[in-house]
Design a protein around this motif. Structure first.
Motif, PDB file in Angstrom:
ATOM      1  N   ALA A 243       1.180  -1.284  -0.079  1.00  0.00           N
ATOM      2  CA  ALA A 243       0.024  -0.072  -0.554  1.00  0.00           C
ATOM      3  C   ALA A 243       0.744   0.924  -0.232  1.00  0.00           C
ATOM      4  N   LYS A 244       1.970   1.190   0.160  1.00  0.00           N
ATOM      5  CA  LYS A 244       3.254   2.326   0.787  1.00  0.00           C
ATOM      6  C   LYS A 244       3.658   1.899   1.268  1.00  0.00           C
ATOM      7  N   VAL A 245       4.854   2.820   0.739  1.00  0.00           N
ATOM      8  CA  VAL A 245       6.384   2.682   1.462  1.00  0.00           C
ATOM      9  C   VAL A 245       7.250   4.286   2.328  1.00  0.00           C
ATOM     10  N   ASP A 246       8.544   3.436   2.621  1.00  0.00           N
ATOM     11  CA  ASP A 246       8.924   4.564   3.141  1.00  0.00           C
ATOM     12  C   ASP A 246      10.029   4.733   3.521  1.00  0.00           C
TER      13      ASP A 246
ATOM     14  N   PHE B 280      13.539   0.271   4.874  1.00  0.00           N
ATOM     15  CA  PHE B 280      12.261   0.681   4.463  1.00  0.00           C
ATOM     16  C   PHE B 280      10.833   0.608   5.382  1.00  0.00           C
ATOM     17  N   ASP B 281      10.216   1.119   5.259  1.00  0.00           N
ATOM     18  CA  ASP B 281       8.852   0.611   6.084  1.00  0.00           C
ATOM     19  C   ASP B 281       7.843  -0.123   5.055  1.00  0.00           C
ATOM     20  N   ILE B 282       7.284  -0.387   4.926  1.00  0.00           N
ATOM     21  CA  ILE B 282       6.456  -1.281   3.353  1.00  0.00           C
ATOM     22  C   ILE B 282       5.076  -1.634   4.471  1.00  0.00           C
ATOM     23  N   LEU B 283       3.862  -0.652   4.225  1.00  0.00           N
ATOM     24  CA  LEU B 283       2.570  -1.226   4.769  1.00  0.00           C
ATOM     25  C   LEU B 283       2.090  -1.918   3.914  1.00  0.00           C
ATOM     26  N   LEU B 284       1.859  -3.079   3.918  1.00  0.00           N
ATOM     27  CA  LEU B 284       1.094  -4.120   3.164  1.00  0.00           C
ATOM     28  C   LEU B 284      -0.599  -3.463   3.445  1.00  0.00           C
ATOM     29  N   SER B 285      -1.445  -4.104   2.526  1.00  0.00           N
ATOM     30  CA  SER B 285      -2.931  -4.037   2.468  1.00  0.00           C
ATOM     31  C   SER B 285      -4.088  -5.061   3.219  1.00  0.00           C
ATOM     32  N   ASN B 286      -2.827  -5.622   4.199  1.00  0.00           N
ATOM     33  CA  ASN B 286      -3.385  -6.601   5.152  1.00  0.00           C
ATOM     34  C   ASN B 286      -3.138  -5.602   6.785  1.00  0.00           C
ATOM     35  N   GLY B 287      -2.757  -4.685   6.085  1.00  0.00           N
ATOM     36  CA  GLY B 287      -2.460  -4.129   8.115  1.00  0.00           C
ATOM     37  C   GLY B 287      -1.097  -4.336   7.923  1.00  0.00           C
TER      38      GLY B 287
ATOM     39  N   GLN C 245       9.636   3.477  -4.972  1.00  0.00           N
ATOM     40  CA  GLN C 245       7.822   3.820  -5.252  1.00  0.00           C
ATOM     41  C   GLN C 245       8.026   1.934  -5.650  1.00  0.00           C
ATOM     42  N   THR C 246       6.206   2.376  -5.302  1.00  0.00           N
ATOM     43  CA  THR C 246       5.577   1.436  -5.374  1.00  0.00           C
ATOM     44  C   THR C 246       4.076   0.778  -6.573  1.00  0.00           C
ATOM     45  N   ASP C 247       3.712  -0.287  -7.345  1.00  0.00           N
ATOM     46  CA  ASP C 247       2.863  -0.417  -7.332  1.00  0.00           C
ATOM     47  C   ASP C 247       1.454  -1.632  -7.262  1.00  0.00           C
ATOM     48  N   GLY C 248       1.924  -1.660  -6.298  1.00  0.00           N
ATOM     49  CA  GLY C 248       1.419  -2.520  -5.771  1.00  0.00           C
ATOM     50  C   GLY C 248       1.816  -3.873  -5.112  1.00  0.00           C
TER      51      GLY C 248
ATOM     52  N   ARG D  83       4.886  -4.500  -6.649  1.00  0.00           N
ATOM     53  CA  ARG D  83       6.386  -4.815  -6.407  1.00  0.00           C
ATOM     54  C   ARG D  83       6.588  -3.392  -5.494  1.00  0.00           C
ATOM     55  N   LEU D  84       7.983  -2.894  -4.491  1.00  0.00           N
ATOM     56  CA  LEU D  84       8.522  -2.316  -4.735  1.00  0.00           C
ATOM     57  C   LEU D  84      10.345  -1.795  -5.245  1.00  0.00           C
ATOM     58  N   TYR D  85       9.887  -0.804  -6.140  1.00  0.00           N
ATOM     59  CA  TYR D  85      11.448  -0.455  -7.141  1.00  0.00           C
ATOM     60  C   TYR D  85      11.367   0.998  -7.096  1.00  0.00           C
ATOM     61  N   TRP D  86      12.573   0.933  -7.454  1.00  0.00           N
ATOM     62  CA  TRP D  86      12.811   2.283  -8.088  1.00  0.00           C
ATOM     63  C   TRP D  86      13.314   2.477  -9.482  1.00  0.00           C
ATOM     64  N   VAL D  87      13.109   3.468 -10.323  1.00  0.00           N
ATOM     65  CA  VAL D  87      13.001   4.023 -11.632  1.00  0.00           C
ATOM     66  C   VAL D  87      14.095   3.638 -12.335  1.00  0.00           C
ATOM     67  N   ASP D  88      14.041   2.259 -13.155  1.00  0.00           N
ATOM     68  CA  ASP D  88      15.823   2.033 -13.528  1.00  0.00           C
ATOM     69  C   ASP D  88      16.473   1.822 -13.033  1.00  0.00           C
ATOM     70  N   GLY D  89      15.733   0.966 -12.370  1.00  0.00           N
ATOM     71  CA  GLY D  89      16.456   0.206 -11.049  1.00  0.00           C
ATOM     72  C   GLY D  89      16.397  -1.553 -10.590  1.00  0.00           C
TER      73      GLY D  89
END
Length: 101
Positions: free
Chosen positions: A14-17, A24-31, A60-63, A65-71
């Motif tokens: 859902a979100k990555v910070d 990195f703090d990754i928030l998943l859709s299940n909370g 960034q995320t598209d839901g 995966r966690l990714y970096w542009v061109d990375g």
């Protein structure tokens, strides 16, 4: 036998910070939240490039995966596998008495 979820059963991101340094703090859709530390991986060329370009702390995320542009990128399944391997390593160290206080 260990339960292994299918891609459809996995939560989405859902979100990555970016926290500090390599965490990195990754928030998943299940909370649930995951704290993903990439410590050992930051020496890899792809991550070194991001660090030099000051983009490492901007994943960034598209839901899916966690990714970096061109990375590099990590799917939810890959992230969970990385966490499981880290837990196994820690448990093995604890059994050997390598735990530091």
């Amino acid at each position: 036998m260990t339960w292994k979820p299918t891609e459809a059963e996995l939560p989405t991101i859902a979100k990555v910070d970016s926290l500090d340094g390599d965490c990195f703090d990754i928030l998943l859709s299940n909370g649930h939240s995951i704290f993903l530390e990439l410590g050992d991986r930051t020496g890899e060329p792809a991550f070194q490039k991001l660090i030099k370009q000051r983009l490492f702390d901007r994943p960034q995320t598209d839901g899916k995966r966690l990714y970096w542009v061109d990375g590099p990128s990590f799917t939810v399944a890959e992230i969970l596998t990385m966490l499981a391997k880290g837990k196994e390593k820690q448990e093995t160290q604890n059994l050997k008495g390598d735990e530091t206080i």
